[in-house]
Design an enzyme around this catalytic site. Structure first.
Site, mmCIF file in Angstrom:
data_model
loop_
_atom_site.group_PDB
_atom_site.id
_atom_site.type_symbol
_atom_site.label_atom_id
_atom_site.label_comp_id
_atom_site.label_asym_id
_atom_site.label_seq_id
_atom_site.Cartn_x
_atom_site.Cartn_y
_atom_site.Cartn_z
ATOM 1 N N GLU A 54 0.840 -1.207 0.000
ATOM 2 C CA GLU A 54 0.000 0.000 0.000
ATOM 3 C C GLU A 54 0.875 1.257 0.000
ATOM 4 O O GLU A 54 0.587 2.235 -0.673
ATOM 5 C CB GLU A 54 -0.930 -0.004 1.219
ATOM 6 N N ASP A 56 3.810 1.534 -1.281
ATOM 7 C CA ASP A 56 4.347 1.689 -2.640
ATOM 8 C C ASP A 56 3.309 2.292 -3.585
ATOM 9 O O ASP A 56 3.632 3.117 -4.436
ATOM 10 C CB ASP A 56 4.798 0.340 -3.207
ATOM 11 N N SER A 101 35.084 13.789 20.564
ATOM 12 C CA SER A 101 35.074 12.374 20.857
ATOM 13 C C SER A 101 34.559 12.178 22.286
ATOM 14 O O SER A 101 34.050 13.131 22.888
ATOM 15 C CB SER A 101 36.504 11.887 20.720
ATOM 16 N N LEU A 102 34.718 10.999 22.825
ATOM 17 C CA LEU A 102 34.296 10.761 24.212
ATOM 18 C C LEU A 102 35.461 10.164 24.982
ATOM 19 O O LEU A 102 36.264 9.405 24.421
ATOM 20 C CB LEU A 102 33.144 9.755 24.245
ATOM 21 N N LYS A 137 25.952 3.481 23.450
ATOM 22 C CA LYS A 137 26.989 4.001 22.566
ATOM 23 C C LYS A 137 26.846 3.176 21.287
ATOM 24 O O LYS A 137 27.286 2.023 21.218
ATOM 25 C CB LYS A 137 28.377 3.853 23.180
ATOM 26 N N ARG A 158 31.311 12.191 10.243
ATOM 27 C CA ARG A 158 32.053 12.887 11.297
ATOM 28 C C ARG A 158 33.445 13.330 10.824
ATOM 29 O O ARG A 158 33.927 14.389 11.204
ATOM 30 C CB ARG A 158 32.208 11.960 12.506
ATOM 31 N N GLU A 196 23.973 8.553 14.856
ATOM 32 C CA GLU A 196 24.740 7.418 14.361
ATOM 33 C C GLU A 196 23.881 6.655 13.347
ATOM 34 O O GLU A 196 22.718 6.349 13.624
ATOM 35 C CB GLU A 196 25.061 6.525 15.564
ATOM 36 N N LYS A 344 32.795 1.446 28.138
ATOM 37 C CA LYS A 344 32.993 0.487 27.054
ATOM 38 C C LYS A 344 32.750 -0.945 27.522
ATOM 39 O O LYS A 344 33.273 -1.356 28.554
ATOM 40 C CB LYS A 344 34.437 0.603 26.518
ATOM 41 N N CYS A 460 31.338 -29.751 -5.810
ATOM 42 C CA CYS A 460 31.668 -31.086 -6.278
ATOM 43 C C CYS A 460 30.439 -31.577 -7.036
ATOM 44 O O CYS A 460 29.375 -31.763 -6.456
ATOM 45 C CB CYS A 460 31.961 -31.986 -5.082
HETATM 46 S S1 IVH Z 1 27.971 11.921 22.425
HETATM 47 C C1 IVH Z 1 30.083 15.791 22.412
HETATM 48 N N1 IVH Z 1 26.396 9.828 22.473
HETATM 49 O O1 IVH Z 1 30.845 7.805 19.808
HETATM 50 C C2 IVH Z 1 29.445 14.476 22.593
HETATM 51 N N2 IVH Z 1 28.304 9.759 21.059
HETATM 52 O O2 IVH Z 1 33.642 8.666 20.772
HETATM 53 C C3 IVH Z 1 30.078 13.419 21.816
HETATM 54 N N3 IVH Z 1 28.506 7.688 19.758
HETATM 55 O O3 IVH Z 1 31.868 9.303 17.048
HETATM 56 C C4 IVH Z 1 29.257 12.341 21.364
HETATM 57 N N4 IVH Z 1 26.681 6.711 20.532
HETATM 58 O O4 IVH Z 1 29.394 9.009 16.972
HETATM 59 C C5 IVH Z 1 27.511 10.369 21.945
HETATM 60 N N5 IVH Z 1 24.907 8.032 22.593
HETATM 61 C C6 IVH Z 1 26.005 8.596 22.084
HETATM 62 C C7 IVH Z 1 26.789 7.916 21.138
HETATM 63 C C8 IVH Z 1 27.948 8.543 20.656
HETATM 64 C C9 IVH Z 1 27.709 6.588 19.713
HETATM 65 C C10 IVH Z 1 29.741 7.857 18.975
HETATM 66 C C11 IVH Z 1 29.834 9.166 18.278
HETATM 67 C C12 IVH Z 1 31.289 9.515 18.281
HETATM 68 C C13 IVH Z 1 31.881 8.557 19.245
HETATM 69 C C14 IVH Z 1 32.554 9.340 20.307
#
Ligand code: IVH
Length: 708
Positions: A54, A56, A101-102, A137, A158, A196, A344, A460
């Site tokens: 539907e 489509d 980054s984090l 994450k 990014r 993401e 992590k 085979c």
């Molecule tokens: S916050 C300034 N939240 O992790 C805040 N990052 O090492 C920075 N990532 O490349 C990011 N899930 O793409 C945030 N819930 C989340 C995330 C997240 C995945 C990735 C992000 C970045 C990497 C940071």
């Protein structure tokens, strides 16, 4: 995002538009809006209310209207998602604010240290508690989306955090990313969101299966499939990859005078919630506001346990200070915010030595190389053997026997060799030689392997050694085929070794007295096996056809063919035309079935099976369903909800179909009958509210169809 009333209105309008052959250009806006709604239901909420078909149809109607009225095409029309030409090169673009980054943490101590530091930076009492928002994450490809005046104007990867690569057409091709979102209602003129792009694990498996078939290199993990998907030259390819975008941060928001609007959102959590209301895909059950670091740690651990059950790949959790004011006070390093930290999960990769490669023969003769590894523990599982899929895989990765290899186990995904570590080679490693002849065969006749053009595997073609027969028998008795209870792989292997099973016909001519004497068996087990095998002899021929392991002849095709024949051996007289007259049977299946039935060895085997009592004649179950016009449920739609006491859900649906009803999955105006079992919930309420649905109990249903 949409009120219940609005949703109902859109739903009704969709049905009207579906039924209409002539939608006025004046209604193009409504049509566009309802397609946007269905995209949101499907891709953001995972709760579609119309069928793919539907959707489509509606999409085609919009396309046609736009085609004849090009001036009415808008930037946010669903047709514009993949309307652009092939992407040019991916131009570098500067992010509005850098994508940082984090920092990482690996255990409770690290998170407690982080909490202490936040309190110090914010000038809070160390005994006080900070509110955090914890979320997954996501392990995919990071993206930044810029909206101006409510329109998506730019999508970028990014990159290095300061500059990314522009991929706007690909962002537009992802249906979970709104092309237009009502930021202006919040007074926001320009916003940059971070998120993401992910690929669901089951879709990832399918993508890889397709790649195996096409002989293409496999993706090591869902992350690679996602990042690759972001960088496709053709946005149609991005769309086909099935990427979804989760949004986890509003990085920048200003009004038309350039004033910072971020503080107006109050907390990180509220900001995310607001984005959800604007139609973006956000973490919901997997996001939680907690009152202390202790609770944050508990939530992280909970998700570490659950990660394999989650539909997407996540490599940790992110703990974020919830108050935007406290975030401000905590500040940033040049690398990461001081108000957030990644927790992590334990590694899912390990390195080990690949000691050998063995070659297995499958049921249709495909040769699969399998790496034998020094056993290694990866995220709780001991891995000692990993499929290498096909020759291209080994050559593409230049894997050598003796190499130290990186093995990854990503979620539910089966273990996988990512690469070998060339730097650890000492020269003793040997490039494997893919066999030219059947690797299992021990007879004097060497059988050269062949490669079919459209397939990646060597095969085979003419098995004389029995390896293929063994795999065929294992499949034949399995649950998906003849479903012989208590006849598992190990018993098949045992009987095969004893010489009792040469081909599948022997399954029906076993000596149960002899079996009873086997160690671990006894009379009772032998009797049970006999009963299961006797039961399987009665199976419909659709099952039998499927269990013959004719290459490409699956369950569905077997059913379609079984509907058309009185006896299995009738197929000896069928030609390609006859097969392809059946809708959904293609020339490949036709060719393979013809080949199978023109081989006298197979025909004789089937004749033997019949002489042992196996049914080769069409049964009632094989026949297409004939529904009388006066069947009690003819033409009605039906839905079962709640828990049924007298039958399973599937059985109930089959019964309903047998009596003429069409099973549907949602409560709507189109539903005629709702059968409510115990603990029926929202569906029952909704049906009652609609008023047009006939609600009945399980007993009433059975009475109606005369099957009390
Ligand atoms: S916050 C300034 N939240 O992790 C805040 N990052 O090492 C920075 N990532 O490349 C990011 N899930 O793409 C945030 N819930 C989340 C995330 C997240 C995945 C990735 C992000 C970045 C990497 C940071």
């Amino acid at each position: 995002m949409y009120s219940t009333q609005e949703q109902k209105k859109i739903y009704d309008l969709s049905k009207q538009m579906l039924a209409s052959d002539n939608i006025s250009p004046l209604d193009i806006g409504s049509l566009r809006d309802l397609l946007k709604y269905h995209e949101w239901k499907y891709y953001v909420q995972n709760q579609p209310v119309v069928s793919d078909y539907e959707y489509d149809q509606l999409y085609k109607k919009l396309e046609a209207l736009e085609h004849s009225n090009p001036n009415l095409v808008t930037l946010d029309s669903p047709t514009q998602r993949v309307a652009s030409d092939l992407n040019k090169d991916f131009e570098p673009v500067a992010h509005t604010v850098p994508m940082l980054s984090l920092g990482n943490s690996y255990n409770a101590d690290d998170l407690n240290d982080f909490d202490k530091q936040v309190k110090k930076l914010c000038g809070l009492d160390l005994e006080s508690n900070v509110e955090y928002c914890v979320e997954p994450k996501f392990d995919g490809g990071s993206i930044a989306l810029v909206y101006e005046d409510d329109y998506l104007v730019r999508g970028a990867t990014r990159g290095n955090g300061t500059k990314g690569e522009e991929m706007t057409p690909n962002a537009k091709a992802m249906p979970s990313i709104p092309l237009k979102a009502a930021f202006s209602k919040l007074g926001i003129f320009k916003a940059e969101l971070r998120g993401e792009a992910l690929i669901r694990k089951d879709i990832f498996d399918k993508v890889n299966q397709e790649r195996v078939k096409a002989g293409k290199e496999l993706f090591a993990n869902p992350r690679n499939a996602a990042t690759g998907g972001l960088r496709m030259k053709d946005p149609n390819e991005t769309r086909k990859r099935g990427l979804e975008a989760f949004i986890f941060q509003l990085g920048y928001a200003v009004d038309s005078a350039g004033n910072d609007m971020l503080p107006t959102l109050g907390t990180h959590d509220k900001g995310i919630e607001t984005l959800g209301d604007l139609g973006f895909k956000i973490p919901i059950v997997e996001r939680k506001v907690v009152n202390s670091i202790k609770e944050a740690i508990a939530f992280c651990k909970e998700w570490e346990e659950k990660r394999d059950d989650y539909h997407y790949e996540i490599d940790g959790m992110v703990v974020k200070v919830n108050s935007l004011e406290l975030q401000d006070r905590s500040g940033y390093t040049s690398h990461h915010p001081r108000w957030a930290i990644a927790y992590k999960f334990k590694a899912k990769q390990a390195t080990t030595k690949m000691v050998n490669i063995e070659y297995q023969v499958g049921k249709v003769g495909s040769i699969t190389p399998v790496a034998k590894l020094d056993p290694v523990h990866i995220a709780g599982v001991m891995v000692s053997s990993v499929s290498l899929h096909n020759e291209e895989f080994i050559v593409g990765k230049d894997l050598r026997i003796g190499d130290t290899v990186v093995v990854e186990r990503a979620g539910d995904v089966i273990p996988y060799i990512v690469k070998s570590l060339e730097e650890l080679r000492d020269g003793s490693e040997e490039p494997p030689k893919f066999p030219e002849f059947c690797p299992i065969n021990t007879t004097d006749t060497q059988i050269p392997l062949i490669k079919i053009e459209s397939e990646a595997a060597w095969r085979c073609p003419n098995c004389v050694c029995g390896a293929q027969d063994l795999q065929k028998i294992i499949f034949h008795v399995s649950k998906v085929a003849m479903d012989i209870d208590g006849f598992g792989k190990s018993n098949v292997e045992r009987f095969h070794e004893a010489g009792w099973l040469q081909d599948i016909s022997d399954v029906y001519n076993l000596d149960y007295d002899q079996i009873a004497t086997l160690e671990g068996f006894g009379q009772r087990s032998a009797d049970k096996l006999e009963a299961s095998i006797n039961k399987a002899k009665e199976n419909p021929i659709s099952k039998l056809l499927h269990s013959l392991t004719v290459h490409h002849l699956g369950k569905k095709a077997s059913q379609l063919i079984a509907q058309e024949i009185e006896h299995v051996l009738d197929l000896r007289d069928w030609d390609e035309e006859k097969f392809t007259e059946i809708k959904d049977i293609g020339p490949v299946v036709a060719k393979n079935v013809i080949e199978y039935f023109s081989n006298s060895v197979n025909v004789r085997m089937l004749e033997r099976m019949e002489s042992y009592g196996v049914n080769l004649t069409q049964t009632e179950e094989d026949k297409p369903l004939q529904i009388a016009e006066d069947a009690p449920l003819a033409g009605k739609t039906i839905l079962f909800t709640g828990s049924l006491q007298r039958m399973g859900r599937k059985q109930a649906q089959e019964l309903a179909a047998k009596h003429g009803a069409k099973n549907i999955s949602a409560v709507s105006k189109n539903l005629d009958i709702l059968v409510a079992g115990e603990k029926a919930g929202s569906k029952l309420k909704k049906a009652e509210a609609l008023g047009s649905v006939q609600v009945m109990s399980e007993d009433e249903f059975l009475e109606l169809i005369g099957e009390e």
